[in-house]
Design a protein around this motif. Structure first.
Motif, PDB file in Angstrom:
ATOM      1  N   TYR A 110       0.927  -1.361  -0.158  1.00 17.92           N
ATOM      2  CA  TYR A 110      -0.132   0.081  -0.055  1.00 17.92           C
ATOM      3  C   TYR A 110       0.769   1.207   0.005  1.00 17.92           C
ATOM      4  O   TYR A 110       0.708   2.216   0.723  1.00 17.92           O
ATOM      5  CB  TYR A 110      -0.851  -0.038   1.039  1.00 17.92           C
ATOM      6  N   SER A 112       2.597   4.724  -1.213  1.00 15.64           N
ATOM      7  CA  SER A 112       2.031   6.066  -1.616  1.00 15.64           C
ATOM      8  C   SER A 112       3.042   6.526  -2.777  1.00 15.64           C
ATOM      9  O   SER A 112       4.172   6.306  -2.547  1.00 15.64           O
ATOM     10  CB  SER A 112       1.938   7.136  -0.558  1.00 15.64           C
ATOM     11  N   THR A 155      -5.043   5.904  -8.793  1.00 18.41           N
ATOM     12  CA  THR A 155      -4.070   6.701  -8.354  1.00 18.41           C
ATOM     13  C   THR A 155      -2.884   7.103  -9.401  1.00 18.41           C
ATOM     14  O   THR A 155      -2.544   8.058  -9.598  1.00 18.41           O
ATOM     15  CB  THR A 155      -3.443   6.274  -7.108  1.00 18.41           C
ATOM     16  N   ASN A 212     -11.510   5.354  -6.500  1.00 20.43           N
ATOM     17  CA  ASN A 212     -10.922   5.070  -5.421  1.00 20.43           C
ATOM     18  C   ASN A 212     -10.625   6.179  -4.621  1.00 20.43           C
ATOM     19  O   ASN A 212     -10.193   7.265  -5.254  1.00 20.43           O
ATOM     20  CB  ASN A 212      -9.413   4.357  -5.701  1.00 20.43           C
ATOM     21  N   ARG A 214      -8.366   7.449  -2.431  1.00 22.83           N
ATOM     22  CA  ARG A 214      -7.342   8.128  -2.398  1.00 22.83           C
ATOM     23  C   ARG A 214      -6.762   8.958  -3.810  1.00 22.83           C
ATOM     24  O   ARG A 214      -6.223   9.802  -3.814  1.00 22.83           O
ATOM     25  CB  ARG A 214      -6.058   7.020  -2.204  1.00 22.83           C
ATOM     26  N   SER A 215      -7.330   8.482  -4.821  1.00 19.41           N
ATOM     27  CA  SER A 215      -7.019   8.896  -6.125  1.00 19.41           C
ATOM     28  C   SER A 215      -7.996  10.210  -6.356  1.00 19.41           C
ATOM     29  O   SER A 215      -7.504  11.215  -6.812  1.00 19.41           O
ATOM     30  CB  SER A 215      -7.520   7.892  -7.319  1.00 19.41           C
ATOM     31  N   GLU A 217      -8.677  12.343  -3.901  1.00 17.96           N
ATOM     32  CA  GLU A 217      -7.935  13.055  -2.994  1.00 17.96           C
ATOM     33  C   GLU A 217      -6.658  13.765  -3.914  1.00 17.96           C
ATOM     34  O   GLU A 217      -6.489  15.058  -3.649  1.00 17.96           O
ATOM     35  CB  GLU A 217      -7.246  12.081  -1.861  1.00 17.96           C
ATOM     36  N   GLN A 294      -8.807   1.126   8.887  1.00 15.76           N
ATOM     37  CA  GLN A 294      -9.595   2.070   8.816  1.00 15.76           C
ATOM     38  C   GLN A 294     -10.642   2.090   9.793  1.00 15.76           C
ATOM     39  O   GLN A 294     -11.374   1.197   9.874  1.00 15.76           O
ATOM     40  CB  GLN A 294      -9.790   2.617   7.269  1.00 15.76           C
TER      41      GLN A 294
END
Lengths: 415, 415
Positions: A110, A112, A155, A212, A214-215, A217, A294
């Motif tokens: 995972y 970044s 992402t 997703n 995160r993407s 964001e 989470q």
């Protein structure tokens, strides 16, 4: 002529036929004069199949080796996608994540993205090729292969779009846009023409599986305009995800429903009434963070009437055994709490900027559910989101009632 | 304590169960104090499956993209193999071909290894890990992924063994050694305890599928001792392939039989009798070489009695359409030849150093076949090999008769 990044998810490249279809979409954009970079996921259920192979070998696969294994899925897709584009007479070139300069932190499973060194992709575009990049994967700064975790291809696409200064990032998937509610759950759900990053982020976090979180964001941070659209209806414009200023000013833009969570409530007697004891709580959340579990809807309440404190939150149901083990290990720090768990719940998230501007909206939501005799276990309100836990069996009704109450299928709703 | 390289072929890692078995073999060698590097192929029919996917996308897959696709097979194997070794409590680390420093020429699909920069593997061994390297793949000096062609994992193993100065390279496969003839064809075939590189090379080139010919050549060049042995009977010592001096001095060490070839005979009238016209022939072989079509048993004969020349050779049957197209294109340069093709043949190769030392052996072979009324279409003799083309239906009999004639199943035969 502009630069475009197109991302094709697992269902869009599930078999050779669909890969050809995706290749046609890329080639059509190139024929219009665009410089096209495509990002592709692994074919269909490839990733699940590879994970199952690893789990047959060992119950506890080494994270580095799991990344080594999983990244082959996207690598197969880029090769096949590139061949498909070439067979349509257009030059193309494949790049693994590392080859495309996707640099990540050194963390397996995972990671970044830290940086995109997109020169090789730039050079490919300048040669007139369609660049085909493997999503989901990168290279850590100490030269190890890494993966970005589930949904990581979105992402990759957004990060590349930003690095390439692309005009837009098109996320091709199996639905033709973002809806006011899951259309499989609610037939009257309406497709949005546009939505802000912030609202999309809340919908994604609330369980809307279209993109997703995160993407989203990352798109918000880098201000990359994103369009969610369907591989199977490529002429449909889908939904544009853009900044708050450009997006329509919906009161409520959508309702997400997530059935994968469980709620936990810990009730601990405390010595000193009216002040929560934070030692155990802090230890608990540190541990959850370490294990990347989470949490959502976290509420802490110290009650004055009887000396006790209540801690409530939700986690993904599959993390429940690990969470229970952590709570057991911290039993004394947490003050020997009574634990109650509910797995039969749905989290309904109502998203829209009208929630802050007009607090009456929250009242309306309560009213609607109350009138329908739907019990509400927990409610959490954010800037542009209200989440409520309702019994799973009432999830569909709750979505429908709120959707109707705010007339989300109506034409006056900014579509 | 010594350094060992162990290579596990596709059948040895065909499923999770077999991968575990292979891991046990590696771990057992490590437990004996050896520094172990394993080289693994793709699982079972993975490569065939990937090629079929590519062929579904396009009839003419781009060689670079085909390499990008195919190398995922071995990458999956190294990850799973490493997990399997780790699950037995032994540290291990996977390396793709590029990561292991396998540097090749820049040619896709059948690159040759130019150099092995084995420092990362060395470092892994020094840390006490079992290094797990993907066979069949490398990195060209201009940083492109390449593959070595079919059987390339054997070559990777031998090249690594040489670079690491390993004591031996063990090729684990589904047979327990090299036999005097294919035991599926001839039950009385006998396993050899040892054989020279030269003889093994001729057997491999003659169709013995136990090891790839190119890798035998490399072992000969680098003087790496190779042991062919079975994954399923790991306590069987198999067959040692070593240099001429150390190998037993067999008259004949084995008979290979290849059913995959076709013979071509071109008869051209030539203007000037008794001198072959080489223009067309040279053009033909240049073109065959460019397309990497292997020829064998090439014979050219200019006849004095009637002014004509005959050119005969064999090629793999699947290359036949391409070969015919080339011959057609060169029709006038070749003197408008009459072409006769026979696809119903077997090539019997008899290998052993007795062939040079005692030319009577060749006569014996002729005699045996003649007495059995087996017609012989072509014969070619080399230093340590005699090849004969016989009708496919007589292949088994021919092998059996020659095997008996030289008493290859007898105990006095160096086993």
């Amino acid at each position: 002529m502009a630069r475009l990044v197109q991302k094709f998810g697992g269902t869009s490249v599930a078999d050779v036929q669909r890969i050809r279809k995706a290749a046609e979409i890329a080639v059509a954009a190139a024929a219009e004069g665009h410089e096209v970079t495509t990002v592709v996921s692994a074919m269909g259920h490839t990733t699940d199949h590879l994970i199952s192979l690893a789990e047959q070998v060992t119950a506890d696969p080494n994270p580095r080796e799991l990344d080594m294994l999983l990244m082959t899925g996207e690598q197969q897709s880029i090769a096949l996608m590139t061949m498909a584009i070439q067979s349509l007479g257009v030059p193309a070139r494949s790049f693994t994540g590392p080859q495309a300069g996707i640099i990540t932190e050194h963390r397996h499973g995972y990671a970044s993205i830290k940086e995109v060194r997109a020169h090789p992709v730039e050079a490919s575009l300048k040669r007139g090729e369609i660049a085909v990049v493997a999503g989901f994967q990168g290279l850590s700064d100490n030269n190890e292969f890494t993966t970005l975790g589930r949904g990581g291809s979105d992402t990759t696409a957004v990060a590349l779009a930003s690095a390439l200064e692309a005009e837009r990032c098109d996320i091709y998937t199996d639905v033709n846009g973002v809806y006011t509610a899951d259309p499989r759950l609610l037939s009257e759900a309406r497709k949005l023409a546009a939505i802000s990053y912030e609202e999309m982020l809340e919908l994604a976090a609330g369980g809307a599986q279209v993109m997703n979180a995160r993407s989203v964001e990352l798109a918000m941070d880098t201000q990359v305009p994103v369009r969610v659209r369907s591989t199977f209806e490529p002429h449909d414009d889908g939904t544009l995800i853009t900044n708050f200023m450009s997006a329509p000013n919906y009161t409520i833009c959508g309702i997400a429903c997530d059935m994968s969570h469980a709620s936990l409530i810990l009730t601990s007697p405390v010595i000193e009434a009216s002040r929560a004891s934070l030692e155990g709580v802090s230890g608990l959340f540190t541990r959850l963070k370490e294990l990347r579990i989470q949490t959502d809807m976290v509420m802490l309440l110290a009650r004055e009437d009887e000396p006790s404190q209540e801690l409530a939150f939700t986690v993904e149901r599959r993390a429940l055994p690990r969470v229970q083990a952590i709570i057991q290990a911290l039993d004394s720090e947490l003050g020997h709490p009574k634990l109650s768990i509910d797995t039969d719940i749905a989290r309904i998230s109502v998203v829209g900027r009208g929630l802050t501007a007009r607090p009456v909206v929250v009242a309306d939501i309560f009213e609607v559910l109350f009138n329908a005799s739907i019990s509400v276990q927990m409610v959490a309100t954010g800037d542009i989101k209200v989440s409520a836990l309702v019994p799973a069996k009432h999830a569909r009704d709750a979505v429908k009632l709120i959707h109707n109450r705010f007339d989300l299928s109506g034409a006056n709703c900014g579509s």
